[in-house]
Design a protein around this motif. Sequence first.
Motif, PDB file in Angstrom:
ATOM      1  N   SER A 205      -4.357   2.273  -1.387  1.00 55.71           N
ATOM      2  CA  SER A 205      -5.040   1.004  -1.155  1.00 55.71           C
ATOM      3  C   SER A 205      -6.367   1.048  -1.918  1.00 55.71           C
ATOM      4  O   SER A 205      -7.014   2.091  -1.998  1.00 55.71           O
TER       5      SER A 205
ATOM      6  N   HIS B  77       0.815  -1.221   0.000  1.00 55.23           N
ATOM      7  CA  HIS B  77       0.000   0.000   0.000  1.00 55.23           C
ATOM      8  C   HIS B  77       0.849   1.271   0.000  1.00 55.23           C
ATOM      9  O   HIS B  77       0.308   2.365  -0.119  1.00 55.23           O
TER      10      HIS B  77
ATOM     11  N   LEU C  56     -10.459  -4.157   3.305  1.00 54.97           N
ATOM     12  CA  LEU C  56      -9.172  -4.417   3.938  1.00 54.97           C
ATOM     13  C   LEU C  56      -9.322  -5.140   5.265  1.00 54.97           C
ATOM     14  O   LEU C  56      -8.408  -5.788   5.735  1.00 54.97           O
TER      15      LEU C  56
END
Length: 90
Positions: A81, A29, A87
């Motif tokens: 991201s 990320h 996530l």
Amino acid sequence: MSIQTFADHIGDNSTTSFAFTFPYLDDSHVVVQVDQASVAGGAFDTKRLTDDYTIQTSPSSAIIFNSAPATGDRIRIKRDSASNTALVDF
């Protein structure tokens, strides 16, 4: 409260360590880009983890370049991201 998800720096041909303070969950990320001052018009070039830099996590977060960016190079460290991928799973 807003969290800044990037850090900008300028190369000086000797510094290899550049700090950043934003949180991230995975090394993938973190995106590191360098805009070379020597290239007319300029354009950010995305660098590659391990090939061009490593990520230091302690005692503070920093990008450690394998070789110092040239004097005047703009360095951007940012979090990227996917917004369409979960996530965490609650």
